[in-house]
Design an enzyme around this catalytic site. Structure first.
Site, PDB file in Angstrom:
ATOM      1  N   GLU A   1      38.422  40.026  18.746  1.00  0.00           N
ATOM      2  CA  GLU A   1      37.501  39.326  19.650  1.00  0.00           C
ATOM      3  C   GLU A   1      37.162  37.934  19.119  1.00  0.00           C
ATOM      4  OE1 GLU A   1      36.898  40.091  22.561  1.00  0.00           O
ATOM      5  OE2 GLU A   1      37.362  42.214  22.695  1.00  0.00           O
TER       6      GLU A   1
ATOM      7  N   TYR B   1      28.790  38.863  24.471  1.00  0.00           N
ATOM      8  CA  TYR B   1      30.072  39.424  24.890  1.00  0.00           C
ATOM      9  C   TYR B   1      30.727  40.207  23.753  1.00  0.00           C
ATOM     10  CZ  TYR B   1      34.999  39.948  25.423  1.00  0.00           C
ATOM     11  OH  TYR B   1      36.253  40.501  25.410  1.00  0.00           O
TER      12      TYR B   1
ATOM     13  N   ASP C   1      33.342  38.576  30.397  1.00  0.00           N
ATOM     14  CA  ASP C   1      33.834  37.311  29.873  1.00  0.00           C
ATOM     15  C   ASP C   1      34.133  36.375  31.042  1.00  0.00           C
ATOM     16  OD1 ASP C   1      36.194  38.255  30.962  1.00  0.00           O
ATOM     17  OD2 ASP C   1      37.397  37.930  29.160  1.00  0.00           O
TER      18      ASP C   1
ATOM     19  N   CYS D   1      43.904  37.449  39.034  1.00  0.00           N
ATOM     20  CA  CYS D   1      42.857  36.596  39.614  1.00  0.00           C
ATOM     21  C   CYS D   1      42.624  35.387  38.707  1.00  0.00           C
ATOM     22  CB  CYS D   1      41.573  37.404  39.807  1.00  0.00           C
ATOM     23  SG  CYS D   1      40.324  36.598  40.837  1.00  0.00           S
TER      24      CYS D   1
ATOM     25  N   CYS E   1      46.977  36.860  44.847  1.00  0.00           N
ATOM     26  CA  CYS E   1      46.172  37.727  45.708  1.00  0.00           C
ATOM     27  C   CYS E   1      46.990  38.854  46.332  1.00  0.00           C
ATOM     28  CB  CYS E   1      45.485  36.904  46.789  1.00  0.00           C
ATOM     29  SG  CYS E   1      44.326  35.669  46.127  1.00  0.00           S
TER      30      CYS E   1
ATOM     31  N   CYS F   1      46.743  41.906  44.124  1.00  0.00           N
ATOM     32  CA  CYS F   1      45.402  42.287  43.654  1.00  0.00           C
ATOM     33  C   CYS F   1      44.987  43.641  44.225  1.00  0.00           C
ATOM     34  CB  CYS F   1      44.392  41.218  44.061  1.00  0.00           C
ATOM     35  SG  CYS F   1      42.697  41.615  43.550  1.00  0.00           S
TER      36      CYS F   1
ATOM     37  N   CYS G   1      38.056  41.623  49.097  1.00  0.00           N
ATOM     38  CA  CYS G   1      37.592  40.432  48.364  1.00  0.00           C
ATOM     39  C   CYS G   1      36.936  39.460  49.341  1.00  0.00           C
ATOM     40  CB  CYS G   1      38.773  39.765  47.668  1.00  0.00           C
ATOM     41  SG  CYS G   1      38.353  38.197  46.857  1.00  0.00           S
TER      42      CYS G   1
END
Length: 290
Positions: free
Chosen positions: A37, A120, A138, A192, A199, A202, A208
């Site tokens: 991270e 986060y 995030d 995305c 799209c 997705c 959406c």
């Protein structure tokens, strides 16, 4: 779209499409998760993986890193960028050794008390390493939520309400919630995306709000990062590169990127590195921190 439907669609897609990444494999551990991270902040995955593996081979536990010199951490950080993260990770390792008997803590508040760890990262470690149930958000997750729920192209700056929005779609099961947390991030990273969203691929496209509205190009109000070429960041990077190459020998301050065209900027870069603790001074000599 009901929150259960969003969660189900994300989880189903993630189980079938998620990339095979080291930190997602069973047994990777809390220390590996924490290091990954730190490294992944503003750094592409492809650059992180080989350096992460080398780091964990050299320092497989927090105590191993805590016993090393800060200069070793800065050198091992190599070309990941934002080298203060290396120094912060070293300090966090010392704190884990001294406060938590060398074990990465599980509690979010304990994680937040470590150097260099924000909301986060603390939640990511608690969820992905320990299996606890928390919303993890995030930049990628914020973009997914903003498009799907608010019909806007770009998220605003990070805000507490982002956690509330993510929490609203998480399943009750901690293990399922962790998958949905990871799935939302993965969707933002590979489908995305900021500039060229796919799209047609997705899993939540039919519900959406942004897509239904015709994908309007709403304003991006976030602060833009200055270009790297010719920046203070580039000057700082060149200085650290010179010190890494010379380490353990010091370098006269006058010799540090002496060819840099902007003398004022060069001096500002050196001063900022000294202030950040990334460079140590011994009279007229500079070195990595010891």
């Amino acid at each position: 779209m009901p929150s259960t439907a969003i969660a189900d669609a994300l989880a189903t897609w993630y189980r079938a499409e998620a990339r095979d990444l080291p930190w997602r494999r069973p047994g990777f551990g809390a220390w590996g998760t924490l290091v990954s991270e730190f490294m992944l902040q503003q750094t592409p995955v492809a650059r992180v993986i080989p350096l992460l593996e080398a780091w964990l081979e050299r320092w497989p536990t927090p105590s191993d890193l805590a016993g090393a010199a800060p200069a070793d951490a800065v050198t091992q950080w190599a070309n990941l960028g934002y080298p203060r993260r290396a120094l912060w990770l070293h300090r966090a390792a010392v704190e884990i050794r001294d406060r938590h008997d060398g074990v990465v803590p599980r509690d979010v508040d304990d994680l937040l008390a470590l150097t260099g760890i924000g909301d986060y990262t603390a939640r990511a470690v608690a969820v992905f390493a320990y299996g606890d149930r928390h919303p993890v958000v995030d930049t990628n997750t914020r973009r997914v939520l903003t498009r799907a729920l608010e019909a806007k192209a770009h998220p605003a700056a990070a805000h507490r309400r982002d956690l509330e929005a993510m929490a609203a779609i998480l399943p009750a099961s901690a293990s399922e919630a962790a998958i949905v947390d990871a799935a939302a991030m993965e969707l933002g990273q590979v489908i995305c995306t900021a500039r060229s969203p796919k799209c047609g691929s997705c899993p939540i496209a039919h519900e959406c709000a942004w897509l239904a509205a015709g994908s309007p190009e709403t304003a991006d109000t976030r602060v833009k990062q200055a270009r790297y070429e010719g920046s203070d960041r580039q000057a700082r990077g060149r200085i650290l590169q010179a010190l890494r190459a010379a380490d353990p020998d010091p370098v006269p301050f006058d010799a540090l990127i002496a060819e840099w065209p902007d003398r004022v900027q060069r001096g500002r870069a050196i001063d900022s590195l000294l202030a950040d603790g990334l460079v140590s001074a011994d009279g007229e000599l500079a070195s990595l921190p010891r």
